[in-house]
Design a protein around this motif. Sequence first.
Motif, PDB file in Angstrom:
ATOM      1  N   UNK A 154      41.752 -15.779  49.693  1.00  0.00           N
ATOM      2  CA  UNK A 154      41.359 -14.928  48.569  1.00  0.00           C
ATOM      3  C   UNK A 154      40.108 -14.089  48.840  1.00  0.00           C
ATOM      4  N   UNK A 155      39.107 -14.689  49.479  1.00  0.00           N
ATOM      5  CA  UNK A 155      37.893 -13.940  49.774  1.00  0.00           C
ATOM      6  C   UNK A 155      38.116 -12.828  50.769  1.00  0.00           C
ATOM      7  N   UNK A 156      38.944 -13.085  51.769  1.00  0.00           N
ATOM      8  CA  UNK A 156      39.252 -12.073  52.777  1.00  0.00           C
ATOM      9  C   UNK A 156      40.151 -10.995  52.187  1.00  0.00           C
ATOM     10  N   UNK A 157      41.146 -11.397  51.416  1.00  0.00           N
ATOM     11  CA  UNK A 157      42.045 -10.419  50.797  1.00  0.00           C
ATOM     12  C   UNK A 157      41.272  -9.487  49.871  1.00  0.00           C
ATOM     13  N   UNK A 158      40.303 -10.025  49.145  1.00  0.00           N
ATOM     14  CA  UNK A 158      39.502  -9.188  48.256  1.00  0.00           C
ATOM     15  C   UNK A 158      38.724  -8.140  49.054  1.00  0.00           C
ATOM     16  N   UNK A 159      38.177  -8.547  50.209  1.00  0.00           N
ATOM     17  CA  UNK A 159      37.465  -7.596  51.073  1.00  0.00           C
ATOM     18  C   UNK A 159      38.430  -6.527  51.598  1.00  0.00           C
ATOM     19  N   UNK A 160      39.602  -6.958  52.055  1.00  0.00           N
ATOM     20  CA  UNK A 160      40.593  -6.012  52.572  1.00  0.00           C
ATOM     21  C   UNK A 160      41.002  -5.016  51.488  1.00  0.00           C
ATOM     22  N   UNK A 161      41.276  -5.508  50.288  1.00  0.00           N
ATOM     23  CA  UNK A 161      41.682  -4.624  49.190  1.00  0.00           C
ATOM     24  C   UNK A 161      40.603  -3.596  48.888  1.00  0.00           C
ATOM     25  N   UNK A 162      39.350  -4.028  48.879  1.00  0.00           N
ATOM     26  CA  UNK A 162      38.246  -3.097  48.628  1.00  0.00           C
ATOM     27  C   UNK A 162      38.119  -2.087  49.761  1.00  0.00           C
ATOM     28  N   UNK A 163      38.310  -2.545  51.002  1.00  0.00           N
ATOM     29  CA  UNK A 163      38.223  -1.639  52.147  1.00  0.00           C
ATOM     30  C   UNK A 163      39.304  -0.565  52.072  1.00  0.00           C
ATOM     31  N   UNK A 164      40.519  -0.947  51.690  1.00  0.00           N
ATOM     32  CA  UNK A 164      41.611   0.012  51.586  1.00  0.00           C
ATOM     33  C   UNK A 164      41.386   1.007  50.456  1.00  0.00           C
ATOM     34  N   UNK A 165      40.652   0.578  49.435  1.00  0.00           N
ATOM     35  CA  UNK A 165      40.401   1.455  48.288  1.00  0.00           C
ATOM     36  C   UNK A 165      39.242   2.418  48.516  1.00  0.00           C
ATOM     37  N   UNK A 166      38.463   2.214  49.567  1.00  0.00           N
ATOM     38  CA  UNK A 166      37.273   3.054  49.776  1.00  0.00           C
ATOM     39  C   UNK A 166      37.623   4.517  50.014  1.00  0.00           C
ATOM     40  N   UNK A 167      38.619   4.765  50.847  1.00  0.00           N
ATOM     41  CA  UNK A 167      39.007   6.145  51.194  1.00  0.00           C
ATOM     42  C   UNK A 167      37.782   6.959  51.596  1.00  0.00           C
ATOM     43  N   UNK A 168      36.977   6.383  52.474  1.00  0.00           N
ATOM     44  CA  UNK A 168      35.709   7.001  52.884  1.00  0.00           C
ATOM     45  C   UNK A 168      35.699   7.128  54.400  1.00  0.00           C
ATOM     46  N   UNK A 169      36.360   8.171  54.897  1.00  0.00           N
ATOM     47  CA  UNK A 169      36.485   8.374  56.336  1.00  0.00           C
ATOM     48  C   UNK A 169      35.126   8.703  56.945  1.00  0.00           C
ATOM     49  N   UNK A 170      34.717   7.894  57.911  1.00  0.00           N
ATOM     50  CA  UNK A 170      33.455   8.121  58.612  1.00  0.00           C
ATOM     51  C   UNK A 170      33.787   8.421  60.070  1.00  0.00           C
ATOM     52  N   UNK A 171      33.733   9.693  60.460  1.00  0.00           N
ATOM     53  CA  UNK A 171      34.211  10.091  61.783  1.00  0.00           C
ATOM     54  C   UNK A 171      33.448   9.414  62.917  1.00  0.00           C
ATOM     55  N   UNK A 172      32.169   9.110  62.709  1.00  0.00           N
ATOM     56  CA  UNK A 172      31.395   8.467  63.768  1.00  0.00           C
ATOM     57  C   UNK A 172      31.781   7.001  63.949  1.00  0.00           C
TER      58      UNK A 172
END
Length: 227
Positions: A201-219
Amino acid sequence: MLQLYIGNKNYSSWSMRPWVLLRQAGIPFEEVLARFDSFDADSHFKATIAGISPTGKVPVLVDGDLAIWDTLAIAEYLAETYPEKNLWPQDKTARARARSVCAEMHSGFTALRGACPMNIEAHLPEVGALIWRDKPAVRADVQRLVEMWSGLLEQHGGPMLFGAFTIADAFYAPVCMRLHSYGLPVPEHIQAFVQRVRALPGVKAWIDDALAEADFREFEEPYRLRR
């Protein structure tokens, strides 16, 4: 309440460790995001953590007037503050082994970390295949992981490295992200462990938040020009 300063969840493997540990253990905390705009002195990132971390990096755990800026030190502080959570294995021998493998993660696997930066949103098996072909040091790092995880899973019976979830699983969660994103070849039982970690659950919550960021950082994305 505890505060945890973190970077972008899609990229910040170091931030992932204590965040997952806190979330999976059910320890209340406030998340403070220091977005990765750049790491220049005048960046928003540096401004956010100015006066918080003497290293100018994340993660940082803040408890009142105390700031802790090293992931292993954060883990030890949480284990001492919340002994009822059993964040380290209760057996003395297993506890020493868990500390050893966390310290190895802390200072080792530099080839894997350098060649395969964490990028949860990305699906990069073609890149992973080239890395696997061309970088023997990465293959050696993965072989060490396979040997370590296989031995611990056999000894403690799973489903996590020391049976129940511990700090060790939180420390290796970002590696599981890398193995998954880059499609690096591992034995079936290791792939099954990776998926069990991803399903926590803790890892899935992090993954879900990461997928929702939509914050492409080219570097942070040496293999892609755009998302």
